[in-house]
Design an enzyme around this catalytic site. Structure first.
Site, PDB file in Angstrom:
ATOM      1  N   ASP A 535       0.827  -1.205   0.000  1.00 26.09           N
ATOM      2  CA  ASP A 535       0.000   0.000   0.000  1.00 26.09           C
ATOM      3  C   ASP A 535       0.863   1.259   0.000  1.00 26.09           C
ATOM      4  O   ASP A 535       1.952   1.293   0.559  1.00 26.09           O
ATOM      5  CB  ASP A 535      -0.902  -0.007   1.234  1.00 26.09           C
ATOM      6  CG  ASP A 535      -1.851   1.160   1.267  1.00 26.09           C
ATOM      7  OD1 ASP A 535      -2.739   1.220   0.395  1.00 26.09           O
ATOM      8  OD2 ASP A 535      -1.706   2.027   2.154  1.00 26.09           O
ATOM      9  N   GLU A 588       0.777  -0.694  -5.112  1.00 20.62           N
ATOM     10  CA  GLU A 588      -0.285   0.299  -5.271  1.00 20.62           C
ATOM     11  C   GLU A 588       0.437   1.650  -5.371  1.00 20.62           C
ATOM     12  O   GLU A 588       0.697   2.300  -4.386  1.00 20.62           O
ATOM     13  CB  GLU A 588      -1.252   0.254  -4.080  1.00 20.62           C
ATOM     14  CG  GLU A 588      -2.502   1.110  -4.255  1.00 20.62           C
ATOM     15  CD  GLU A 588      -2.436   2.431  -3.498  1.00 20.62           C
ATOM     16  OE1 GLU A 588      -3.001   3.421  -3.983  1.00 20.62           O
ATOM     17  OE2 GLU A 588      -1.815   2.463  -2.418  1.00 20.62           O
TER      18      GLU A 588
END
Length: 869
Positions: A535, A588
């Site tokens: 993330d 991401e």
């Protein structure tokens, strides 16, 4: 671990060796030997007398080490006058002990008596009738005032040097720190000798013995006695190789060296506690076993590594613990273990001693998961927020339901979130407080292993969300862990994350980078995880991320790139791929950083090697395509390029097309609710969009609830609206139809190599018509490694387009008929059932640069897939 050689001055077999520090200079201190914990499922043995020590009622909140959690102690008895001082010659001075002297803790579940006040008169020493020759216990050398003060304040870096048993001139000196005890007696073969009470919980004595015996301590309290091992007679349970690798930041199995490790050490079962706290003046272990009072459990510092260690006999699985850290300014902070592999259920915050007893049954999956590179294999991901998918279910209950549901839908993988422990259960879990612990809200770490095992045996890969970008400021977790910035950057402007109120890791510190790299491999090796979705990569890569001019400092070359973060990500990816064949890492990353999925040793035009990820979320495709379908059909012609632009950069990285959790919360609406028009048009556009997504180059990811066109945003309280699939609900067919489509999309996708085999190669895609903006039509071909094609045609207009001519390629040099293999407008999906009846034979009229063409009817707001008949 590195085995420590026994001392050359070791006593004869059958006699317990004296501490190494008492036999040789510190420079020649021996190394320890530690063996693994007992066989799986076998509880750690406890001293026979321990049952009598167990208090009748546990503290009200054993995980909170506050004064309120320590039971009130009975008043101390009146003190007897101290004995007259003996001549100095009676207590021989001991040689200076080594920092590596033996040690080992004991477990006393005793209700403690009140500790005498510092400086109070000590009771008269009792004689030891069990001493050979009938001689009494002589006073040991008086403990240096500085050592005494540091011990009692929790600031001593080498408690094993002054506690335990040490061979000195004149015999063996014993010293114990037992707060609240009335008496401490040394027990050995043929020996029972009560130590002098030196006040403040310290007890000592000198026994005329030739060597340190194998002994235990009998600790007496106001109402009972307990026989325990002395925590300070054991050698370090952490080897020199471990310490070297930790210091170098290269310990790839860090979880085996730091944290709480049940084990057998020097023939005794217990738990080794280790923690990295280089700025601490002292560290003590606190837990439910000592009523959260760590006075009698100081840890030793292992050289210059910053690692503190203590082996506690008879402490086993299920024990709650934390570390009481003395900061550089002398104040104390009680912290959860950064390496804890199990935690209490939040909001409780204690760490829990644990060991795995799970027996894996996914050998076939693990043996073949890396047979085909992920970018050349089918890869369709169902994203799941575990606590809310079926609220209230445990990991084991989820194992009974989730694998069968995902397998029925045909997804190849699940992406699970949140997995690492975090404070707020209703979140995505991106503020992690337990990087090595699966969240305890749904069960134990072995329960989570059971879920992963069940998914593998169902043929489903497991990806977890992993968050090395930042961590929260909770005062019991990582923030200023030992009193100074440790895991975070020392520069406050670099440490503070401007968007989330969290702290960013200091990627330039070797131990911190090691903590994170080892964490990535930990999930893959200990839990058989098949992929890590990382993330917030962009927030790591740029020094000026969400910062204005003047709020950030350029790197050494004057640029905005965070060179430390780049090096960390490269090391993490290289380590994970080297150690875990078949695992994929997914970034991401929301910017145009060059080389996210390029190999780390391939230098790009920007001068950087690739970051080394296997896949990258295509955030640009997601934003552009959702923007297009959210427009009214009459306006879509003005946004046609938003659907075609992705092919300009489609092969710059290895992409995943994500319709993720981020797109269905905070007012963004569920996928079907983004679509304009009435309910029929919304569902039709939803279906057409999924058909376009599955045919587009790249892998797919779909968040739970979108597979059956849930209209409401995700809610952490009740999860997906499963009632929409209840046959008693009048519109159940509308939602069931979309679910049927997703199942068929995955089935055709998995059996059609053209849709996944060449996702990252330009030869795998060609436009048929990409400029039909007035028609809202897109048509393109996908090709497998052998050239076999699939034709995808999307009509994002709510009208039927009859006799629509499209150029098609010849197959093996000859024109072939084309048959419909999927139509999102089929009646079983809730559509109007405008179909292409029978195979479509090509004619010789060329179109779109191809010698042959077919004429077909395009259903409204639909995607059609065709293959050579």
């Amino acid at each position: 671990m590195t085995a420590r050689k026994p001392s050359r001055n070791a006593p004869e077999p059958g006699v317990a060796p004296p501490p190494a520090a008492d036999l040789m200079p510190p420079a020649t201190a021996a190394t320890s030997t530690a063996t693994p914990a007992p066989a799986a499922g076998r509880p750690l043995p406890a001293p026979a007398a321990q049952a009598a020590d167990t208090p009748s009622a546990a503290p009200a909140n054993p995980s909170s080490p506050t004064a309120a959690s320590i039971p009130s102690a009975p008043a101390a008895p009146a003190q007897r006058p101290a004995p007259p001082a003996r001549p100095a010659a009676a207590a021989e001075p001991a040689p200076a002990p080594s920092k590596g002297s033996p040690a080992a803790p004991s477990v006393e579940r005793k209700k403690p008596a009140e500790k005498p006040a510092a400086g109070a008169a000590s009771p008269r020493p009792r004689r030891g009738p069990g001493v050979p020759g009938g001689r009494g216990v002589r006073p040991a050398r008086v403990l240096d005032g500085g050592d005494r003060a540091r011990l009692l304040a929790g600031e001593h870096h080498a408690p094993h040097d002054v506690l335990g048993a040490h061979l000195v001139r004149g015999g063996v000196a014993f010293r114990a720190l037992r707060p609240y005890a009335r008496s401490v007696t040394v027990l050995a073969k043929g020996l029972r000798a009560e130590l002098h009470d030196d006040g403040d919980g310290l007890f000592s004595g000198l026994l005329p013995m030739p060597a340190v015996p194998e002994y235990q301590l009998l600790v007496g309290y106001d109402d009972n006695e307990t026989e325990v091992q002395d925590p300070y007679r054991f050698l370090p349970a952490l080897g020199d190789l471990d310490l070297h690798l930790i210091g170098e930041g290269r310990h790839e199995e860090l979880w085996t060296a730091l944290g709480a490790q049940p084990m057998e050490h020097q023939g005794v079962a217990g738990t080794r506690f280790t923690v990295w706290a280089p700025d601490a003046r002292g560290v003590r272990v606190v837990g439910d076993f000592n009523y959260w009072d760590g006075t009698g459990f100081p840890m030793r510092s292992l050289g210059s590594t910053g690692v503190w260690e203590l082996f506690l006999p008879a402490i086993g699985e299920g024990t709650l613990y934390k570390f009481d850290i003395c900061r550089p300014d002398g104040s104390h902070t009680v912290r959860a273990d950064p390496m804890a592999r199990r935690t209490e259920v939040p909001p409780a915050t204690a760490s829990i001693v644990t060991a795995s007893h799970h027996e894996w049954r996914d050998q076939e999956w693990m043996a073949h998961r890396g047979d085909v590179p992920v970018h050349e294999a089918p890869f369709s991901v169902y994203e799941v927020h575990l606590p809310s998918w079926r609220p209230g279910l445990t990991y084991r209950q989820l194992a009974d339901q989730l694998p069968s549901y995902v397998r029925d839908l045909g997804f190849t993988h699940v992406e699970l979130m949140p997995v690492s422990e975090h404070p707020f259960g209703g979140s995505w879990g991106y503020q992690v407080t337990g990087f090595y612990a699966p969240t305890s809200r749904m069960g134990s770490p072995d329960d989570f292993r059971h879920l992963v095992d069940a998914l593998h045996r169902a043929g489903i890969g497991v990806i977890v969300d992993w968050v090395p970008a930042h961590f929260p400021r909770d005062e019991w977790a990582l923030a200023e862990f030992d009193g100074r910035p440790l895991y975070e950057h020392s520069d406050p402007s670099r440490a503070a994350h401007p968007d989330w109120g969290t702290l960013e890791f200091d990627y330039g510190r070797t131990e911190v980078r090691n903590f994170l790299v080892a964490n990535a491999t930990y999930w893959c090796e200990e839990f058989h995880i098949d992929g890590l979705r990382v993330d917030a990569v962009a927030s790591m890569l740029y020094l000026d991320y969400s910062r204005e001019n003047g709020e950030w400092t350029p790197n050494e070359y004057g640029g905005r790139e965070n060179l430390d973060a780049v090096a960390f990500l490269q090391e993490m990816n290289a380590t994970v791929y080297r150690r875990n064949p078949g695992v994929v890492t997914i970034a991401e990353e929301s910017t145009a950083w060059d080389g996210v999925t390029r190999a780390t040793h391939h230098v790009g035009p920007g001068g950087f090697g690739g970051l080394g990820f296997g896949l990258k979320w295509n955030m640009g495709w997601m934003h552009d395509s959702l923007e297009y379908v959210s427009k009214e059909p009459v306006h879509r012609k003005y946004h046609h390029d938003e659907m075609t632009f992705s092919m300009v950069y489609a092969y710059s990285e290895n992409y995943v097309l994500p319709i993720s959790h981020d797109e269905v919360v905070h007012g963004k609406q569920a996928l079907v609710s983004k679509m304009p028009g009435d309910w029929w048009q919304q569902r039709a556009t939803h279906r057409a969009y999924l058909g376009f997504m599955w045919a587009h180059p790249g892998k797919q990811l779909l968040f739970m609830g979108q597979e059956f066109a849930q209209g409401a945003e995700w809610s952490e309280g009740h999860g997906p609206d499963w009632w929409l699939l209840d046959p008693s609900y009048a519109a159940e067919g509308d939602h069931r139809g979309v679910r049927n489509l997703v199942k068929d999309l995955n089935a055709v996708y998995g059996s059609t190599p053209a849709l996944w085999q060449r996702d990252t190669a330009p030869e795998g895609f060609s436009w048929v018509v990409g400029d039909a903006a007035e028609d809202n039509v897109f048509a393109f071909l996908r090709h497998d490694a052998h050239g076999a094609p699939l034709l995808a045609v999307c009509n994002f207009s709510p009208v039927v387009r009859n006799e629509y001519r499209l150029g098609v390629p010849d197959v093996l040099g000859d024109p072939v008929a084309w048959a419909e293999v999927l139509n999102t407008d089929a009646a079983r999906y809730g559509g109007s059932d405008v179909r292409c009846a029978g195979p479509l034979k090509p004619d010789s009229m060329g179109a779109h640069g191809r010698p042959s063409s077919i004429v077909l009817t395009l259903p409204p707001l639909a995607t059609v897939w065709l293959k050579p008949a």
